[in-house]
Design a protein around this motif. Structure first.
Motif, PDB file in Angstrom:
ATOM      1  N   GLN A 132       0.822  -1.211   0.000  1.00  0.00           N
ATOM      2  CA  GLN A 132       0.000   0.000   0.000  1.00  0.00           C
ATOM      3  C   GLN A 132       0.855   1.259   0.000  1.00  0.00           C
ATOM      4  O   GLN A 132       0.548   2.233  -0.697  1.00  0.00           O
ATOM      5  CB  GLN A 132      -0.950  -0.009   1.208  1.00  0.00           C
ATOM      6  CG  GLN A 132      -2.137  -0.946   1.077  1.00  0.00           C
ATOM      7  CD  GLN A 132      -3.072  -0.558  -0.064  1.00  0.00           C
ATOM      8  OE1 GLN A 132      -3.211   0.608  -0.400  1.00  0.00           O
ATOM      9  NE2 GLN A 132      -3.697  -1.543  -0.682  1.00  0.00           N
TER      10      GLN A 132
ATOM     11  N   THR B 150       0.370   3.794  -2.994  1.00  0.00           N
ATOM     12  CA  THR B 150      -0.427   5.002  -2.720  1.00  0.00           C
ATOM     13  C   THR B 150       0.403   6.200  -2.251  1.00  0.00           C
ATOM     14  O   THR B 150       0.038   7.342  -2.496  1.00  0.00           O
ATOM     15  CB  THR B 150      -1.510   4.707  -1.665  1.00  0.00           C
ATOM     16  OG1 THR B 150      -0.876   4.237  -0.464  1.00  0.00           O
ATOM     17  CG2 THR B 150      -2.479   3.643  -2.160  1.00  0.00           C
TER      18      THR B 150
ATOM     19  N   LYS C 108       3.713   6.012  -5.015  1.00  0.00           N
ATOM     20  CA  LYS C 108       3.080   6.090  -6.354  1.00  0.00           C
ATOM     21  C   LYS C 108       4.030   5.589  -7.452  1.00  0.00           C
ATOM     22  O   LYS C 108       4.354   6.301  -8.411  1.00  0.00           O
ATOM     23  CB  LYS C 108       2.625   7.518  -6.653  1.00  0.00           C
ATOM     24  CG  LYS C 108       1.532   8.021  -5.717  1.00  0.00           C
ATOM     25  CD  LYS C 108       1.097   9.414  -6.086  1.00  0.00           C
ATOM     26  CE  LYS C 108      -0.139   9.872  -5.321  1.00  0.00           C
ATOM     27  NZ  LYS C 108       0.032   9.918  -3.873  1.00  0.00           N
TER      28      LYS C 108
ATOM     29  N   ILE D 171      -5.473  -2.831  -7.938  1.00  0.00           N
ATOM     30  CA  ILE D 171      -4.944  -1.480  -8.163  1.00  0.00           C
ATOM     31  C   ILE D 171      -4.008  -1.476  -9.377  1.00  0.00           C
ATOM     32  O   ILE D 171      -4.093  -0.601 -10.250  1.00  0.00           O
ATOM     33  CB  ILE D 171      -4.199  -0.971  -6.908  1.00  0.00           C
ATOM     34  CG1 ILE D 171      -5.158  -0.849  -5.724  1.00  0.00           C
ATOM     35  CG2 ILE D 171      -3.515   0.371  -7.188  1.00  0.00           C
ATOM     36  CD1 ILE D 171      -4.478  -0.583  -4.391  1.00  0.00           C
TER      37      ILE D 171
END
Length: 388
Positions: free
Chosen positions: A83, A87, A90, A126
């Motif tokens: 994660q 996130t 990036k 994702i």
């Protein structure tokens, strides 16, 4: 573990304008830090450090870029950092941009990072979303299948990435778009001798596609013709009768005496599991029977030494030679199993697993005994011989 002040000091050394030797020593130090679980967890708590490291994948120094990618590989192998990487750091847009660049030196490392990031469903979704927006799954397959696309990278690890992505129904739908030739392009790689990673990833992708039983008839039809590509790696040089040969797909008839089977037992097992999935529907079972798959499996079972692979083969053979399920239960993937029966089946599977492990231990012990006997015989033969 490092103090916050030490981490701040490291961060100051990761600026683009820092002297190359200082940057190199810093990335080398962090690479060592990322090599164990505790170090990875520490770096997880320092996203600013990770952002700075990721920025250095554009550094002019090849050695520094290489260190940064190896750090990313180590970090992405730890699920708890996924994660953060996706996130906060990036990483995806830049990784995908570099991956499709046919001149990029570190595309193999990018494939490994992406393969790590897609092992779990949440982050896999994702990655697929960004991939579809920026590149497209069909384009990724195109790159994978184009020989020499990047002369500086082999791109073998695109195969496990495709396998991970096709755990998702939306990726499988794209792969099996009947208006485009996508899954068909992967088929020749089931026998790609130069890389077991590429072979295994492709076969994992095909196996995932076969979970969608609605596509079975299409996959087995002339439009795709998946069956020979699954059977050839399992077929050996054994001589079959003329009648048996005539019933086989053309590519499996009268194979040469030097025909070798797939050498990796895990890949052999995946091939068998894929074939078993194709027998889930009545139509699939009938096609495999009509194509005379049984003689290939019979000879394979005689040859196979790995107990886990043999067990997978036996399950397939039982379906091929067994009676058809009763009406209403023809689709084995849709049959609802009562909770009590499911519990018994799981217990039976666990028992079978224990027996297979015992069998492996027994064979291993027998092999060690044979080696000891051979050493003893050699010692007896050489005992007393004067070489001078």
């Amino acid at each position: 573990m490092l103090s916050d002040s030490k981490a701040t000091e490291l961060l100051s050394f990761l600026k683009p304008a820092t002297r190359p030797d200082v940057k190199g020593q810093t990335t080398e130090y962090i690479l060592g830090l990322s090599g164990d679980r505790e170090g990875c967890r520490f770096l997880r708590s320092k996203p600013d450090l990770l952002v700075a490291l990721f920025a250095l994948t554009s550094d002019p120094s090849v050695a520094i870029v290489k260190d940064c990618y190896h750090i990313l590989i180590n970090l992405s192998a730890d699920e708890t950092l996924h994660q953060v990487l996706l996130t906060e750091v990036k990483v995806l847009p830049m990784l995908l941009k570099n991956l499709v660049d046919p001149e990029y030196l570190f595309s193999d490392q990018i494939c490994t990072v992406l393969s790590n990031l897609t092992r779990h469903e949440k982050t896999c979704k994702i990655v697929l979303k960004v991939l579809q927006e920026d590149v497209g799954l069909a384009q990724l397959v195109e790159i994978f299948c184009t020989e020499g696309y990047n002369k500086k990278a082999k791109l073998h690890y695109l195969a496990p990435l495709l396998s991970n992505l096709t755990q998702l129904p939306e990726a499988r739908s794209c792969m099996m778009d009947r208006d485009r030739c996508v899954v068909q392009r992967l088929l020749p790689f089931t026998q790609f001798q130069a890389s077991a990673v590429r072979r295994g990833g492709v076969i994992g992708t095909l196996r995932n596609c076969c979970f969608d039983h609605a596509h079975h008839e299409w996959l087995l039809s002339d439009a795709v013709d998946i069956l020979p590509f699954l059977l050839l790696p399992l077929a050996g040089p054994e001589e079959l009768s003329e009648e048996e040969n005539e019933g086989l797909p053309v590519d499996l008839q009268y194979l040469p005496e030097d025909k070798k089977r797939e050498e990796d037992p895990d890949i052999r097992k995946m091939l068998l599991e894929t074939l078993l999935l194709l027998t889930a529907t009545k139509a699939g079972r009938q096609i495999l029977k009509d194509k005379n798959v049984y003689p290939i499996m019979r000879e394979f079972h005689r040859w196979e030494k790995d107990p886990h692979v043999s067990a997978a083969c036996e399950k397939l053979v039982q379906v091929l030679i067994g009676d058809e399920p009763e009406q209403g239960m023809e689709n084995l993937l849709e049959v609802e199993i009562p909770e009590e029966v499911e519990k018994k089946l799981k217990e039976a599977d666990a028992k079978e697993q224990r027996e297979l492990e015992k069998e492996q231990e027994k064979r291993r012990g027998e092999g060690e005994e044979e080696e000891e006997e051979e050493e003893k015989r050699t010692a007896e033969l050489t005992d007393g011989i004067n070489l001078f």
